[in-house]
Design an enzyme around this catalytic site. Structure first.
Site, PDB file in Angstrom:
ATOM      1  CG  ASP A  96      -6.095 -14.704  -3.393  1.00 27.98           C
ATOM      2  OD1 ASP A  96      -6.739 -14.084  -4.254  1.00 27.98           O
ATOM      3  OD2 ASP A  96      -5.218 -14.149  -2.688  1.00 27.98           O
ATOM      4  CD  GLN A 107     -10.774  -3.659  -9.610  1.00 26.65           C
ATOM      5  OE1 GLN A 107      -9.604  -3.594  -9.993  1.00 26.65           O
ATOM      6  NE2 GLN A 107     -11.643  -2.701  -9.837  1.00 26.65           N
ATOM      7  CE1 TYR A 140       0.285  -3.489 -12.320  1.00 29.24           C
ATOM      8  CE2 TYR A 140      -0.018  -1.653 -13.813  1.00 29.24           C
ATOM      9  CZ  TYR A 140      -0.474  -2.825 -13.264  1.00 29.24           C
ATOM     10  OH  TYR A 140      -1.678  -3.336 -13.662  1.00 29.24           O
TER      11      TYR A 140
HETATM   12  N1  SER Z   1      -5.544  -0.115 -12.582  1.00 30.99           N
HETATM   13  C1  SER Z   1      -4.141  -0.369 -12.650  1.00 30.99           C
HETATM   14  C2  SER Z   1      -3.392   0.525 -11.725  1.00 30.99           C
HETATM   15  O1  SER Z   1      -3.834   1.628 -11.515  1.00 30.99           O
HETATM   16  C3  SER Z   1      -3.635  -0.157 -14.026  1.00 30.99           C
HETATM   17  O2  SER Z   1      -3.498  -1.357 -14.657  1.00 30.99           O
HETATM   18  O3  SER Z   1      -2.363   0.148 -11.260  1.00 30.99           O
END
Ligand code: SER
Length: 316
Positions: free
Chosen positions: A34, A12, A142
């Site tokens: 990529d 993205q 994350y």
């Molecule tokens: N847009 C990302 C996510 O939702 C946040 O950094 O994981």
């Protein structure tokens, strides 16, 4: 003249940063990698492109030497919701890719851009106008990789003098390449569904506030920070930036000013909702404004109008 390498260039963020960099610096001066090459033909064929796993430091090193690269955008990462499905894989990819990039940068004297995120905050972080320097105890894998990434970039700067820079991105809304597996993906999908079927079923509660940014501002920020005067950068790897903060109900109301019969319903995804609830509602971005002149152009009204017009035009 800059020679830029973009790792994760078909994602993205990568695809739009790549496009803008090629416009600015010239096709041959922007090298892309990529792990796939079956999407976005114009990018893949518009200049140097290599199929490389971000963790393969040896291959990245060879590309950097061959093209005399001075700046690396490291954009390969698993996003928040997808990461919860396979935390070990998310750790391995997000951290393995970053450390490989930093090592290559150390050896070859490159500057490195790494995106951090609103995901680097957690439930004990102040939720409103989250300060630049504050508590960071994220509860998603994350977020753990994002905090570790911020620290690792700081470490390579202090220890090895690598020119590392980075931004904590809000949810990024765009109309070229869809995001994949993020908690903020709803804010993109809603526009496509609004145009297609005048209805959207949202996976977050209607009153869930999160920070968001429109892609043109995100691209501008990523390029601007890499061109900034290093002497002015105190917060190298983790600048808060803010453009707008809204919840699904508000976004739906703005969509209704263009598509009056648009409706929204809710089918809450508990994993995504828990992640969203642990993130700030809105960030304070004074440091970015002062240290490298960050200033967004798009608010919710301007973005909504641009997104709907663009998607509508393409669907005709
Ligand atoms: N847009 C990302 C996510 O939702 C946040 O950094 O994981």
């Amino acid at each position: 003249m800059k020679n830029i390498l973009i790792i994760g260039s078909l994602g993205q963020l990568g695809s739009e940063i790549a496009l803008e960099c090629r416009k600015r610096y010239g096709d041959d001066h922007v090298v892309l990698t990529d792990i796939r090459n079956d999407v976005n033909k114009p990018l893949v064929e518009g200049g140097p492109f290599y199929l490389v796993d971000a963790r393969d430091g040896q291959s990245v090193d060879a590309i950097v030497k061959k093209h005399n690269i001075d700046t690396i955008y490291h954009l390969a990462a698993v996003l928040s919701a997808r990461a919860e499905k396979d935390p070990l894989n998310a750790w391995n990819l997000n951290m393995g890719g970053l450390i490989a990039t930093l090592e290559v940068a150390k050896t070859n004297g490159c500057a490195v851009f790494t995106p951090s995120s609103i995901g680097a905050f957690g439930p004990t972080t102040p939720k409103q106008y989250t300060p630049q320097d504050t508590i960071q105890r994220p509860t998603s894998i994350y977020g753990v990789t994002k905090v570790a990434g911020e620290l690792l970039c700081d470490y390579y700067y202090h220890k090895f003098d690598v020119d590392t820079r980075g931004i904590r991105f809000p949810g990024v809304i765009s109309n070229m390449t869809p995001p994949g597996g993020g908690t903020t993906d709803y804010a993109v999908e809603i526009y496509y569904e609004a145009v297609k079927s005048h209805h959207y079923t949202c996976f977050l509660r209607g009153d869930t506030y999160l920070d968001m940014i429109y892609m043109p501002d995100a691209v501008q920020a990523a390029i601007q920070i890499m061109e900034a005067n290093p002497a002015k950068l105190r917060h190298r790897n983790a600048f808060n930036i803010a453009a707008m903060s809204f919840c699904p109900e508000e976004q739906a109301a703005y969509i209704r000013t263009h598509i009056p019969d648009f409706t929204i319903s809710y089918d809450i995804d508990p994993v995504k909702q828990a992640i969203a609830d642990s993130w700030p509602d809105s960030l304070e971005d004074y440091a970015a404004r002062v240290e490298w002149d960050w200033k967004p152009r798009f608010d919710l009204a301007a973005m909504t109008s641009d997104m709907l017009t663009t998607i509508q035009r393409r669907s005709e």
